[in-house]
Design a protein around this motif. Structure first.
Motif, PDB file in Angstrom:
ATOM      1  N   ILE A 159       3.609  -6.239  -6.238  1.00 54.71           N
ATOM      2  CA  ILE A 159       2.296  -5.914  -6.510  1.00 54.71           C
ATOM      3  C   ILE A 159       1.586  -6.107  -4.779  1.00 54.71           C
ATOM      4  CG2 ILE A 159      -0.030  -6.719  -7.219  1.00 54.71           C
ATOM      5  CD1 ILE A 159       1.380  -7.823  -9.740  1.00 54.71           C
ATOM      6  N   HIS A 160       1.540  -4.980  -4.395  1.00 53.02           N
ATOM      7  CA  HIS A 160       0.938  -5.076  -2.721  1.00 53.02           C
ATOM      8  C   HIS A 160      -0.329  -5.909  -2.734  1.00 53.02           C
ATOM      9  CE1 HIS A 160       4.277  -2.759  -1.231  1.00 53.02           C
ATOM     10  NE2 HIS A 160       4.316  -2.188  -2.618  1.00 53.02           N
ATOM     11  N   HIS A 161      -1.291  -5.564  -3.754  1.00 53.11           N
ATOM     12  CA  HIS A 161      -2.397  -6.150  -3.692  1.00 53.11           C
ATOM     13  C   HIS A 161      -3.222  -5.835  -5.082  1.00 53.11           C
ATOM     14  CE1 HIS A 161      -4.387  -2.775  -1.871  1.00 53.11           C
ATOM     15  NE2 HIS A 161      -5.468  -3.118  -2.702  1.00 53.11           N
ATOM     16  N   PRO A 162      -3.906  -6.424  -5.970  1.00 49.02           N
ATOM     17  CA  PRO A 162      -4.508  -6.076  -7.076  1.00 49.02           C
ATOM     18  C   PRO A 162      -5.507  -4.792  -6.748  1.00 49.02           C
ATOM     19  CG  PRO A 162      -4.809  -8.518  -6.798  1.00 49.02           C
ATOM     20  CD  PRO A 162      -4.155  -7.725  -5.668  1.00 49.02           C
ATOM     21  N   ILE A 163      -5.232  -3.706  -7.492  1.00 43.08           N
ATOM     22  CA  ILE A 163      -6.152  -2.402  -7.296  1.00 43.08           C
ATOM     23  C   ILE A 163      -7.656  -2.804  -7.742  1.00 43.08           C
ATOM     24  CG2 ILE A 163      -6.305   0.203  -7.707  1.00 43.08           C
ATOM     25  CD1 ILE A 163      -3.987  -1.032  -6.258  1.00 43.08           C
ATOM     26  N   THR A 164      -7.849  -3.889  -8.452  1.00 40.68           N
ATOM     27  CA  THR A 164      -9.186  -4.275  -8.834  1.00 40.68           C
ATOM     28  C   THR A 164      -9.881  -4.598  -7.630  1.00 40.68           C
ATOM     29  OG1 THR A 164      -8.376  -6.380  -8.988  1.00 40.68           O
ATOM     30  CG2 THR A 164      -8.625  -5.441 -11.041  1.00 40.68           C
ATOM     31  N   VAL A 165      -9.436  -4.879  -6.312  1.00 38.99           N
ATOM     32  CA  VAL A 165     -10.029  -5.071  -5.146  1.00 38.99           C
ATOM     33  C   VAL A 165     -10.644  -3.586  -4.652  1.00 38.99           C
ATOM     34  CG1 VAL A 165      -9.630  -5.777  -2.709  1.00 38.99           C
ATOM     35  CG2 VAL A 165      -8.777  -6.989  -4.272  1.00 38.99           C
ATOM     36  N   ASP A 166      -9.656  -2.577  -4.652  1.00 44.06           N
ATOM     37  CA  ASP A 166      -9.948  -1.169  -4.341  1.00 44.06           C
ATOM     38  C   ASP A 166     -11.345  -0.686  -5.367  1.00 44.06           C
ATOM     39  OD1 ASP A 166      -7.243  -1.561  -3.889  1.00 44.06           O
ATOM     40  OD2 ASP A 166      -7.366   0.027  -3.177  1.00 44.06           O
ATOM     41  N   ARG A 167     -11.237  -1.249  -6.782  1.00 43.50           N
ATOM     42  CA  ARG A 167     -12.363  -0.825  -7.727  1.00 43.50           C
ATOM     43  C   ARG A 167     -13.363  -1.384  -7.363  1.00 43.50           C
ATOM     44  NH1 ARG A 167     -14.543  -3.206 -12.258  1.00 43.50           N
ATOM     45  NH2 ARG A 167     -14.957  -1.789 -13.883  1.00 43.50           N
ATOM     46  N   LYS A 168     -13.283  -2.754  -6.950  1.00 43.46           N
ATOM     47  CA  LYS A 168     -14.939  -3.331  -6.321  1.00 43.46           C
ATOM     48  C   LYS A 168     -15.813  -2.798  -5.274  1.00 43.46           C
ATOM     49  CE  LYS A 168     -17.070  -7.970  -5.413  1.00 43.46           C
ATOM     50  NZ  LYS A 168     -17.734  -7.074  -4.388  1.00 43.46           N
ATOM     51  N   LEU A 169     -14.715  -2.360  -4.359  1.00 41.48           N
ATOM     52  CA  LEU A 169     -15.322  -1.810  -3.026  1.00 41.48           C
ATOM     53  C   LEU A 169     -15.768  -0.329  -3.333  1.00 41.48           C
ATOM     54  CD1 LEU A 169     -12.662  -3.041  -0.593  1.00 41.48           C
ATOM     55  CD2 LEU A 169     -14.992  -3.575  -0.555  1.00 41.48           C
TER      56      LEU A 169
END
Length: 439
Positions: A159-169
Motif C-alpha cells: 500500500i503506497h498510501h491510503p487512497i482515502t487521503v486522495d479522497r479527502k483532498l
C-alpha cells in the motif's frame, strides 16, 4: 520465466540470502510507468528482484507495464474503459466476455471506479488456475475482494498510501453538492480497500508516514505493517556535467488536475517569483489540463509563455530535462513517498519541496539536503525558489548532499532485498499456519 532461466540471465545474481530463488507473481491493475507511481514501482522492483536471482512474472491490466529484461508480463485485460482518446466509453456487445466485464461497465455507468475490484476477481481466477506455480503473490495496492482467501500462494500487499487521503483532498477541492456527491461515488472503492486491508496478514509500505496513515485511515494493526523504502535508479538518475543548465528553469512532475499534487500553488508561486526574476519559468512533466484551477491560474497570471507541459518523453529525455533545471520542485500537499523528489536529488539537481506527507522523509532536513516549505503556501514556495535560483553555491551544496542521501538510503536494489525478506517471512508464516491447521 523459470528459476533456471533466471539463473542463467546476465542480469541475475545469487538469491538475496543464499536460499533458493523464489517464484513471484507481481500484480498491478494499472502499470503505466510514465504516469503514476505504481508502474514505476513494478518496473524497477521486478528488475531488481530478477537481479537477486528470483523469477518474477508481472500480471497486469491496461495500461500494461513496461518491464526491463528478466521479468515476464502476463496480460490480464480489463475492458480498458478509461483509455485515451475515448475515456468512459461504452463497450460493444462482442467485447463482453463474462459477468466481471458486466460488473465493470455497470460500476462505471453509476459513477464508480471498478478496476480494483474487477482486476482482483480476474486475478483470483487466474491464480487459482495456476495454484502451485508461485511461491508468493505480491499485490500492488489492488486491495480488492477477489484477493481475500486462497489465491494459490501466500499474499503480500504493498500500500503506497491510503487512497482515502486522495479522497479527502478531492472532496475539499470539490465545489457544489453535485460535485462532492460525484467524488464520493468515484471513491466508493476505498471502503472495499479498507475492509480488505484489515484482513491482510502482511502489508508493505514505502515510508513511515504512509505506515501511520494506513493504521489511522484503514485500521490495519500496527504490527502487520512493514516499511520498505523505495528509491531511484541511481545509474539512470545521475549527474551529467555535459547537460547545460537553463537559467531560471524549474522542473516538476505533476498531474495538473489532481489537487493532491499542489501544482496550482506552484503556478501562483511562479507568478510571484517572476516579478523579481523574470527569466524564471516552469516545465511540468505531465498532461496539461485545458480547464480547472491550474489552467485558470496560468491564464489569470499571464503565464502561458512561462509554463510548458511535456509528456510522452523517453527516460533519457526526462533525466536530461531534470538535469537541465536549476531547481526541481515537489509542491504536493501530500505524498506517500515521492519518487520525483528522490529521482531529482539523484541527478544532483537541488530540490525545493513541501513537507506534505512523507516528503521530508525522502528529501531530508531543510537547508541540508533541500529547501522545505509548508504545503499549500505559495508565498513560501516563491521565496524558497527565489533563494535557490539566486544562490549558485547553495544549489551546488544541496545538489551534492541530495544525491548522497539517495545513494545511502533510497535505491531499488535495497528495496528488492527488503521486499524479498518479507516474501520469505510471509511464506514461513503461511507454512506455520498450515501446520497448525493440520494438527
Amino acid at each position: 520465466m523459470t528459476a533456471e532461466a533466471v539463473a542463467t540471465s546476465p542480469f541475475a545474481g545469487p538469491a538475496d540470502d543464499g536460499e533458493r530463488p523464489l517464484r513471484i507473481a507481481l500484480l498491478t491493475y494499472k502499470g503505466n510507468p510514465f504516469c503514476g507511481g505504481q508502474g514505476v514501482y513494478v518496473r524497477h522492483l521486478s528488475r531488481e528482484l530478477v537481479r537477486l536471482g528470483h523469477s518474477v512474472e508481472v500480471i497486469g491490466a491496461q495500461p500494461y507495464p513496461v518491464l526491463d529484461t528478466g521479468a515476464t508480463l502476463t496480460e490480464l485485460p480489463s475492458l480498458d474503459l478509461y483509455r485515451s482518446p475515448d475515456p468512459f466509453r461504452t463497450p460493444k456487445r462482442d467485447e463482453y466476455r463474462d459477468w466481471i466485464d458486466a460488473l465493470e461497465v455497470a460500476t462505471m455507468w453509476t459513477g464508480g471506479f471498478p478496476e480494483p475490484l474487477t482486476f482482483s476477481l480476474r486475478a483470483r481466477r487466474h491464480l487459482r488456475a495456476r495454484a502451485g506455480e508461485f511461491d508468493v503473490v505480491h499485490d500492488n495496492q489492488t486491495l480488492g475482494y477477489g484477493l481475500l482467501g486462497d489465491v494459490g500462494a501466500p499474499l503480500v500487499t504493498t500500500i503506497h498510501h491510503p487512497i482515502t487521503v486522495d479522497r479527502k483532498l478531492d472532496l475539499d477541492a470539490a465545489q457544489g453538492r453535485m460535485k462532492r456527491a460525484s467524488v464520493r461515488r468515484w471513491y466508493a472503492f476505498t471502503r472495499m480497500q479498507g475492509r480488505v486491508a484489515r484482513k491482510l496478514p502482511s502489508v508493505l509500505t514505502v515510508s513511515g508516514s504512509s505506515r501511520q496513515e494506513i493504521a489511522d485511515h484503514l485500521g490495519v494493526r500496527d504490527e502487520r505493517i512493514h516499511v520498505v523504502h523505495i528509491g531511484a535508479d541511481t545509474d539512470l538518475w545521475s549527474p551529467d556535467a555535459s547537460v547545460a543548465e537553463v537559467p531560471g528553469r524549474i522542473v516538476t512532475t505533476s498531474s495538473a488536475d489532481v489537487p493532491l499534487k499542489g501544482l496550482v500553488f506552484l503556478v501562483e508561486a511562479l507568478a510571484k517569483l517572476r516579478t523579481e526574476q523574470p527569466d524564471a519559468h516552469l516545465v511540468v512533466v505531465g498532461k496539461r489540463a485545458e480547464q480547472g484551477p491550474v489552467a485558470r491560474a496560468i491564464e489569470t497570471y499571464g503565464l502561458q509563455d512561462a509554463v510548458r507541459f511535456v509528456k510522452g518523453i523517453t527516460d533519457a529525455e526526462l533525466v536530461d530535462l531534470v538535469r537541465s533545471a536549476e531547481v526541481a520542485c515537489v509542491p504536493s500537499l501530500y505524498e506517500g513517498f515521492s519518487l520525483p523528489a528522490a529521482e531529482a536529488m539523484a541527478t544532483g539537481t537541488p530540490l525545493v519541496a513541501t513537507t506534505g506527507g512523507a516528503i521530508p522523509e525522502v528529501a531530508g532536513p531543510d537547508g541540508e539536503t533541500c529547501l522545505a516549505v509548508p504545503p499549500g503556501d505559495a508565498g513560501a514556495l516563491a521565496a524558497a525558489l527565489g533563494r535557490m535560483l539566486g544562490d549558485p553555491q547553495l544549489r551546488a551544496r544541496l545538489g551534492v548532499a541530495g544525491r548522497e542521501r539517495v545513494l545511502t538510503r533510497f535505491t531499488w536494489a535495497a528495496a528488492a532485498e527488503g521486499t524479498a525478506a518479507h516474501y520469505r517471512a510471509a511464506i514461513e508464516q503461511s507454512r506455520v499456519a498450515r501446520s497448525r491447521r493440520a494438527r
